[in-house]
Write a protein that holds these residues in place. Sequence first.
Motif, mmCIF file in Angstrom:
data_model
loop_
_atom_site.group_PDB
_atom_site.id
_atom_site.type_symbol
_atom_site.label_atom_id
_atom_site.label_comp_id
_atom_site.label_asym_id
_atom_site.label_seq_id
_atom_site.Cartn_x
_atom_site.Cartn_y
_atom_site.Cartn_z
ATOM 1 N N THR A 168 -30.699 -15.744 -34.421
ATOM 2 C CA THR A 168 -31.791 -15.752 -35.389
ATOM 3 C C THR A 168 -32.414 -14.365 -35.517
ATOM 4 O OG1 THR A 168 -32.286 -18.061 -34.870
ATOM 5 C CG2 THR A 168 -34.003 -16.806 -35.993
ATOM 6 N N PHE A 169 -32.683 -13.723 -34.386
ATOM 7 C CA PHE A 169 -33.286 -12.392 -34.417
ATOM 8 C C PHE A 169 -32.330 -11.375 -35.031
ATOM 9 C CE2 PHE A 169 -36.469 -14.281 -31.849
ATOM 10 C CZ PHE A 169 -37.557 -13.428 -31.806
ATOM 11 N N ILE A 170 -31.038 -11.500 -34.733
ATOM 12 C CA ILE A 170 -30.069 -10.574 -35.291
ATOM 13 C C ILE A 170 -30.001 -10.714 -36.807
ATOM 14 C CG2 ILE A 170 -27.582 -10.141 -35.479
ATOM 15 C CD1 ILE A 170 -27.415 -10.448 -32.459
ATOM 16 N N ASN A 171 -30.023 -11.965 -37.293
ATOM 17 C CA ASN A 171 -29.996 -12.166 -38.739
ATOM 18 C C ASN A 171 -31.274 -11.675 -39.401
ATOM 19 O OD1 ASN A 171 -27.530 -13.700 -39.912
ATOM 20 N ND2 ASN A 171 -27.882 -14.664 -37.934
ATOM 21 N N THR A 172 -32.398 -11.787 -38.703
ATOM 22 C CA THR A 172 -33.639 -11.216 -39.226
ATOM 23 C C THR A 172 -33.514 -9.699 -39.340
ATOM 24 O OG1 THR A 172 -34.918 -13.001 -38.191
ATOM 25 C CG2 THR A 172 -36.128 -11.034 -38.873
ATOM 26 N N ALA A 173 -32.919 -9.093 -38.318
ATOM 27 C CA ALA A 173 -32.715 -7.646 -38.346
ATOM 28 C C ALA A 173 -31.772 -7.244 -39.475
ATOM 29 C CB ALA A 173 -32.157 -7.178 -37.000
ATOM 30 N N LYS A 174 -30.766 -8.102 -39.758
ATOM 31 C CA LYS A 174 -29.839 -7.819 -40.859
ATOM 32 C C LYS A 174 -30.548 -7.856 -42.207
ATOM 33 C CE LYS A 174 -25.591 -9.485 -38.677
ATOM 34 N NZ LYS A 174 -24.529 -10.520 -38.720
ATOM 35 N N LEU A 175 -31.630 -8.626 -42.283
ATOM 36 C CA LEU A 175 -32.422 -8.627 -43.506
ATOM 37 C C LEU A 175 -33.201 -7.319 -43.655
ATOM 38 C CD1 LEU A 175 -34.010 -12.201 -43.832
ATOM 39 C CD2 LEU A 175 -32.570 -11.047 -45.512
ATOM 40 N N LEU A 176 -33.737 -6.820 -42.522
ATOM 41 C CA LEU A 176 -34.583 -5.636 -42.557
ATOM 42 C C LEU A 176 -33.774 -4.356 -42.710
ATOM 43 C CD1 LEU A 176 -37.070 -6.541 -39.662
ATOM 44 C CD2 LEU A 176 -37.493 -6.687 -42.127
ATOM 45 N N GLY A 177 -32.642 -4.258 -41.975
ATOM 46 C CA GLY A 177 -31.881 -3.015 -41.931
ATOM 47 C C GLY A 177 -31.419 -2.495 -43.280
ATOM 48 N N PRO A 178 -30.702 -3.303 -44.082
ATOM 49 C CA PRO A 178 -30.244 -2.805 -45.391
ATOM 50 C C PRO A 178 -31.387 -2.416 -46.317
ATOM 51 C CG PRO A 178 -28.979 -4.726 -44.742
ATOM 52 C CD PRO A 178 -30.101 -4.603 -43.762
ATOM 53 N N GLY A 179 -32.482 -3.189 -46.291
ATOM 54 C CA GLY A 179 -33.624 -2.856 -47.143
ATOM 55 C C GLY A 179 -34.242 -1.529 -46.757
ATOM 56 N N LEU A 180 -34.420 -1.306 -45.452
ATOM 57 C CA LEU A 180 -34.965 -0.027 -44.997
ATOM 58 C C LEU A 180 -34.018 1.118 -45.333
ATOM 59 C CD1 LEU A 180 -36.404 -1.018 -41.498
ATOM 60 C CD2 LEU A 180 -37.702 -0.417 -43.546
ATOM 61 N N ALA A 181 -32.699 0.858 -45.172
ATOM 62 C CA ALA A 181 -31.721 1.896 -45.484
ATOM 63 C C ALA A 181 -31.797 2.294 -46.953
ATOM 64 C CB ALA A 181 -30.313 1.412 -45.142
ATOM 65 N N GLY A 182 -31.936 1.314 -47.829
ATOM 66 C CA GLY A 182 -32.041 1.612 -49.252
ATOM 67 C C GLY A 182 -33.234 2.494 -49.569
ATOM 68 N N ILE A 183 -34.368 2.191 -48.942
ATOM 69 C CA ILE A 183 -35.582 2.987 -49.173
ATOM 70 C C ILE A 183 -35.401 4.412 -48.659
ATOM 71 C CG2 ILE A 183 -38.020 3.221 -48.547
ATOM 72 C CD1 ILE A 183 -38.132 0.135 -48.428
ATOM 73 N N VAL A 184 -34.845 4.531 -47.430
ATOM 74 C CA VAL A 184 -34.682 5.853 -46.811
ATOM 75 C C VAL A 184 -33.669 6.693 -47.582
ATOM 76 C CG1 VAL A 184 -33.869 7.060 -44.744
ATOM 77 C CG2 VAL A 184 -35.367 5.070 -44.520
ATOM 78 N N ILE A 185 -32.537 6.094 -47.978
ATOM 79 C CA ILE A 185 -31.513 6.844 -48.710
ATOM 80 C C ILE A 185 -32.047 7.324 -50.055
ATOM 81 C CG2 ILE A 185 -29.271 6.649 -49.874
ATOM 82 C CD1 ILE A 185 -28.409 4.755 -47.625
ATOM 83 N N ALA A 186 -32.794 6.440 -50.724
ATOM 84 C CA ALA A 186 -33.352 6.823 -52.018
ATOM 85 C C ALA A 186 -34.336 7.978 -51.890
ATOM 86 C CB ALA A 186 -34.038 5.623 -52.666
ATOM 87 N N ALA A 187 -35.089 8.007 -50.789
ATOM 88 C CA ALA A 187 -36.126 9.030 -50.637
ATOM 89 C C ALA A 187 -35.631 10.294 -49.934
ATOM 90 C CB ALA A 187 -37.310 8.453 -49.859
ATOM 91 N N LEU A 188 -34.770 10.125 -48.913
ATOM 92 C CA LEU A 188 -34.429 11.260 -48.052
ATOM 93 C C LEU A 188 -32.938 11.499 -47.870
ATOM 94 C CD1 LEU A 188 -37.060 10.467 -45.269
ATOM 95 C CD2 LEU A 188 -37.278 12.189 -47.072
ATOM 96 N N GLY A 189 -32.089 10.570 -48.330
ATOM 97 C CA GLY A 189 -30.657 10.723 -48.119
ATOM 98 C C GLY A 189 -30.165 9.932 -46.911
ATOM 99 N N VAL A 190 -28.874 10.088 -46.580
ATOM 100 C CA VAL A 190 -28.264 9.271 -45.527
ATOM 101 C C VAL A 190 -28.566 9.775 -44.126
ATOM 102 C CG1 VAL A 190 -26.393 8.500 -47.036
ATOM 103 C CG2 VAL A 190 -26.081 10.551 -45.641
ATOM 104 N N THR A 191 -28.823 11.059 -43.961
ATOM 105 C CA THR A 191 -28.988 11.625 -42.613
ATOM 106 C C THR A 191 -30.094 10.955 -41.805
ATOM 107 O OG1 THR A 191 -28.140 13.762 -43.373
ATOM 108 C CG2 THR A 191 -29.381 13.748 -41.316
ATOM 109 N N PRO A 192 -31.291 10.687 -42.361
ATOM 110 C CA PRO A 192 -32.318 10.008 -41.571
ATOM 111 C C PRO A 192 -31.895 8.621 -41.088
ATOM 112 C CG PRO A 192 -33.300 11.061 -43.487
ATOM 113 C CD PRO A 192 -31.823 11.132 -43.670
ATOM 114 N N CYS A 193 -31.027 7.936 -41.833
ATOM 115 C CA CYS A 193 -30.538 6.627 -41.382
ATOM 116 C C CYS A 193 -29.748 6.774 -40.088
ATOM 117 C CB CYS A 193 -29.657 5.989 -42.452
ATOM 118 S SG CYS A 193 -30.534 5.441 -43.923
ATOM 119 N N PHE A 194 -28.900 7.801 -40.018
ATOM 120 C CA PHE A 194 -28.133 8.043 -38.801
ATOM 121 C C PHE A 194 -29.051 8.422 -37.646
ATOM 122 C CE2 PHE A 194 -24.753 9.527 -41.995
ATOM 123 C CZ PHE A 194 -24.220 8.240 -42.109
#
Length: 435
Positions: A168-194
């Motif tokens: 359950t917690f892992i699936n919750t994290a799977k909901l958060l991770g892609p959304g946060l990645a989209g925001i970070v990539i749009a604002a700062l690029g891929v490097t901050p995600c890594f």
Amino acid sequence: MTKSRPNAAPSPASATPGKPPRPSGFVSLRTRNYRLFTLGQTTSVVGNWMQNIAVGWLTLQLTHSGTVLGIVTGARYLPVLLLGVWGGLVVDRHDTRAVLTATQICFAVQAAVLTVLSWAHLMTLPLLIVLMLVIGFTNTFDNPARQSLISELVDREHLANAIAINSTFINTAKLLGPGLAGIVIAALGVTPCFALDTVSFLAVIASLLMLRRGEMHPAEREARARGQIRAAIAYVRHTPDLLYPMVMVYVTGILTWEFPVSLPLLTTSALHAGPTGYGAAMAVMSAGAVLGGFVAVRRNRLSTRSLSVSAIIWGALICATALAPTLALAMIALVFVGSASITFNSSAKTLMQLGAAPQMRGRVLSIWSIGWLGGTVVGAPVVGAVGATWGARSAFLTGGLAAAGIGLVVLALVTLGPSATDNRPLRPGDTNRDP
């Protein structure tokens, strides 16, 4: 169920005779070691999904090729397919926490290298594939170690609850991770995600180092000997408690759990929703998995028969989604598909952990990971070819028919023949067979 007498304190004896009291939904979180482990793992999964999205975006930036993206993704799972059982044997022979700590350090170093190469604009496709192979090689040890450690952190009667909470917690994290990645990539690029993924592994390492060894239930370690991989395969083959769930995992892992291939085909080609619709469908299915996890944590009866019924229901829901005439109806169905997926997955892992002798657990779970994760190397091209040949809906329908079909076969075997596993409650007195 009868009501208690006035002024009488409720007790387990007041429950229906022969049935154990229903456990608290989050009883495993009362255990300090398990809370630490779950917190660290959840943090890491958020970072890992940020890395997954960033790697896909970076691959397309480098090559502009969907085919190459598939190759990069496959590189992550190929080592699990080829070396999975050996990784499980290493886990059986060594301290589980030590193995898991080592894999987290390797993951952190890999993520740091990704960060530096991306920041310095030195990333090339060959380097990216090598780094994905490193992740896959590390996963051959990490997957069985991570799953095995859960059984060392909680009492046996709480194992099913602990696995369901973890899912359950892992699936919750799977909901958060892609959304946060989209925001970070749009604002700062891929490097901050890594970079954030690198930091997330520090949380896991810290949680592992903080575990109290005196409160753990370590499994007996397997002594080094010849033929131990063959022995594990034979053990699964001759133990119906393990064989039937394993067969279902392999069939569904290869043909059903290919949503990264079948879902975009369904949403974009059949339902004409475009990439936005695909993202929404993934989010809806993940939300359903989270909701299903809250139901799974309260289950206290598991069997091969109930797992086969779960597979049938899951397959029927997938088929209903494949045949949905509109995107709205497909979205509704996907909520239930996500819920059924976590019910099946967590139940299968629980049955195999309970059915495996402690000294065999790492190898049994590694055999599971070969089918569930490594099967993508085989299944993804097959499902993709089905969709290309017979249409987008057929790719999704293939997974549903596979799940329902294998569920019906196993249900018939355990119903008409001598059942390997009755519908018993998960009690602390349960024991494992020796290999």
